[in-house]
Write a protein that holds these residues in place. Structure first.
Motif, PDB file in Angstrom:
ATOM      1  N   VAL A 198       0.731  -1.070  -0.037  1.00  0.00           N
ATOM      2  CA  VAL A 198       0.078   0.039  -0.147  1.00  0.00           C
ATOM      3  C   VAL A 198       1.041   1.151  -0.093  1.00  0.00           C
ATOM      4  O   VAL A 198       0.697   2.147  -0.852  1.00  0.00           O
ATOM      5  N   VAL A 199       1.769   1.150   0.828  1.00  0.00           N
ATOM      6  CA  VAL A 199       2.796   2.393   1.026  1.00  0.00           C
ATOM      7  C   VAL A 199       3.482   2.470  -0.379  1.00  0.00           C
ATOM      8  O   VAL A 199       3.606   3.900  -1.108  1.00  0.00           O
ATOM      9  N   LYS A 200       4.085   1.708  -1.003  1.00  0.00           N
ATOM     10  CA  LYS A 200       4.412   1.455  -2.334  1.00  0.00           C
ATOM     11  C   LYS A 200       3.627   2.036  -3.523  1.00  0.00           C
ATOM     12  O   LYS A 200       4.222   3.125  -4.320  1.00  0.00           O
ATOM     13  N   GLU A 201       2.492   1.846  -3.507  1.00  0.00           N
ATOM     14  CA  GLU A 201       1.496   1.970  -4.252  1.00  0.00           C
ATOM     15  C   GLU A 201       1.237   3.514  -4.099  1.00  0.00           C
ATOM     16  O   GLU A 201       1.205   4.359  -5.130  1.00  0.00           O
ATOM     17  N   TYR A 202       1.129   3.988  -2.957  1.00  0.00           N
ATOM     18  CA  TYR A 202       0.759   5.379  -2.556  1.00  0.00           C
ATOM     19  C   TYR A 202       1.954   6.331  -2.944  1.00  0.00           C
ATOM     20  O   TYR A 202       1.830   7.329  -3.579  1.00  0.00           O
ATOM     21  N   PHE A 203       3.358   5.913  -2.687  1.00  0.00           N
ATOM     22  CA  PHE A 203       4.225   6.870  -3.139  1.00  0.00           C
ATOM     23  C   PHE A 203       4.722   6.633  -4.612  1.00  0.00           C
ATOM     24  O   PHE A 203       5.768   7.403  -4.982  1.00  0.00           O
ATOM     25  N   ASN A 204       4.011   5.867  -5.476  1.00  0.00           N
ATOM     26  CA  ASN A 204       4.263   5.943  -6.862  1.00  0.00           C
ATOM     27  C   ASN A 204       3.113   6.543  -7.566  1.00  0.00           C
ATOM     28  O   ASN A 204       3.177   6.993  -8.657  1.00  0.00           O
ATOM     29  N   ASN A 205       2.131   7.101  -6.674  1.00  0.00           N
ATOM     30  CA  ASN A 205       0.878   7.736  -7.147  1.00  0.00           C
ATOM     31  C   ASN A 205       0.682   9.054  -6.671  1.00  0.00           C
ATOM     32  O   ASN A 205       1.364   9.771  -6.629  1.00  0.00           O
TER      33      ASN A 205
END
Ligand code: SAM
Length: 239
Positions: A11-18
Motif C-alpha cells: 500500500v505504501v509503495k503504491e501510494y508513493f508511486n501515485n
C-alpha cells in the motif's frame, strides 16, 4: 489498520508511486503551488535535513565517506550529502521517487554539465525497499520513513539498518507524546482524501530500546517542530 511488511508495504509503495508521489514531490520541492500546511511541512522537513547535515559535518568531513540514504524520497538529503563529497547510496521503495531524486541530483549537482568534469560524485540511486538493502556503509540515515512502520515492525527495521552501518545510524521519526497522539487522534476523526496511508508515531524510548537491543546507543538527539511538522532526530553509535 494496515501493516508495513505485510499488506501495507504494498500500500505504501503504491501510494508513493501515485498520489503520494504527487503530494510529496510538491512538498519537498520549491514551487509555489503549496498550501499553508504543505508549506509548513516543507519548512519543517528542510530543518530536519539541515539539522542532520550539521550533526554530520560537526563530526568531520564527509569527503569519501560512504552513506546509505534509506528511503531517499526525492533526494532532499542525498543531494546535500553528495555536495559535501560523500559517496551516497540512495534507495527508495518507490520508482517514481527514485526517478525524481535522480533528476534532481543531476540538475543540482551537475547543472547540465558533464559529470566527468565535476569533482562531485553522483549518488547511486536504486529502487529497493530498505529490508532488502545489503552491504556495509560508514553511515546509514533514514529520515521520516518510520512513520510508515508500526512499533512492532519498527524494531526489525531499526535492527536491519544498524546491521548495515559501521559507525553511525541517524533516524528521524514523528515523536509519540501525549500531545501529538491527541492531535493525531483528532486528525483521524477527519480523514481527508490524501490520508491514503496510516501514520505511526513512535515513542523515543521505544526507538532507544530497539537500538539498545542490537548494541547501539544514542549519542545525539535533536527535535524539529513547526506548526504541522514534528520530528525527533537521533544519532546512534555502536556501544
Ligand atoms: N527520506 C526522504 C526525506 O526525508 O526527504 C523521504 C521521506 S518520505 C515521508 C518517506 C519515503 O519512504 C517515501 O519516499 C517512501 O517511498 C519511502 N518508503 C516507505 N517505506 C519504505 C520501505 N519499506 N523501503 C524503502 N522506502 C520506503
Amino acid at each position: 489498520a494496515m501493516e508495513v511488511g505485510g499488506g501495507d508495504k504494498e500500500v505504501v509503495k503504491e501510494y508513493f508511486n501515485n498520489t503520494g508521489f504527487q503530494r510529496w514531490r510538491k512538498i519537498y520541492g520549491d514551487t509555489d503551488d503549496v498550501n499553508t500546511v504543505q508549506k509548513d511541512i516543507r519548512l519543517g522537513h528542510s530543518k530536519t535535513v539541515e539539522n542532520v547535515m550539521k550533526m554530520l559535518i560537526d563530526e568531520g568531513t564527509l569527503k569519501g565517506v560512504s552513506v546509505c540514504d534509506a528511503g531517499c524520497g526525492t533526494g532532499s538529503l542525498s543531494i546535500p550529502l553528495a555536495k559535501e563529497g560523500a559517496n551516497v547510496y540512495a534507495s527508495d521503495i518507490s520508482a517514481a521517487m527514485v526517478d525524481e531524486a535522480q533528476k534532481n541530483a543531476r540538475e543540482e549537482l551537475f547543472n547540465g554539465k558533464e559529470e566527468s568534469s565535476s569533482s562531485l560524485v553522483m549518488p547511486k540511486f536504486e529502487v529497493k525497499d530498505l529490508e532488502s538493502l545489503q552491504g556495509k556503509y560508514d553511515t546509514v540515515i533514514c529520515l521520516d520513513v518510520l512513520i510508515h512502520y508500526p512499533q512492532n515492525k519498527a524494531d526489525a527495521m531499526i535492527s536491519h539498518l544498524a546491521s548495515l552501518a559501521e559507525n553511525r545510524l541517524i533516524l528521524s521519526f514523528a515523536p509519540l507524546t501525549f500531545y501529538y497522539a491527541a492531535l493525531k487522534r483528532v486528525g483521524e476523526l477527519f480523514p481527508g482524501p490524501s490520508k491514503a496511508t496510516r501514520a505511526y508515531l513512535h515513542a523515543e524510548a521505544d526507538v532507544e530500546r530497539a537500538l539498545q537491543k542490537v548494541g547501539w546507543k544514542i549519542r545525539k538527539r535533536g527535535l524539529v517542530t513547526t506548526q504541522f511538522y514534528f520530528a525527533k532526530i537521533v544519532e546512534a553509535v555502536p556501544v
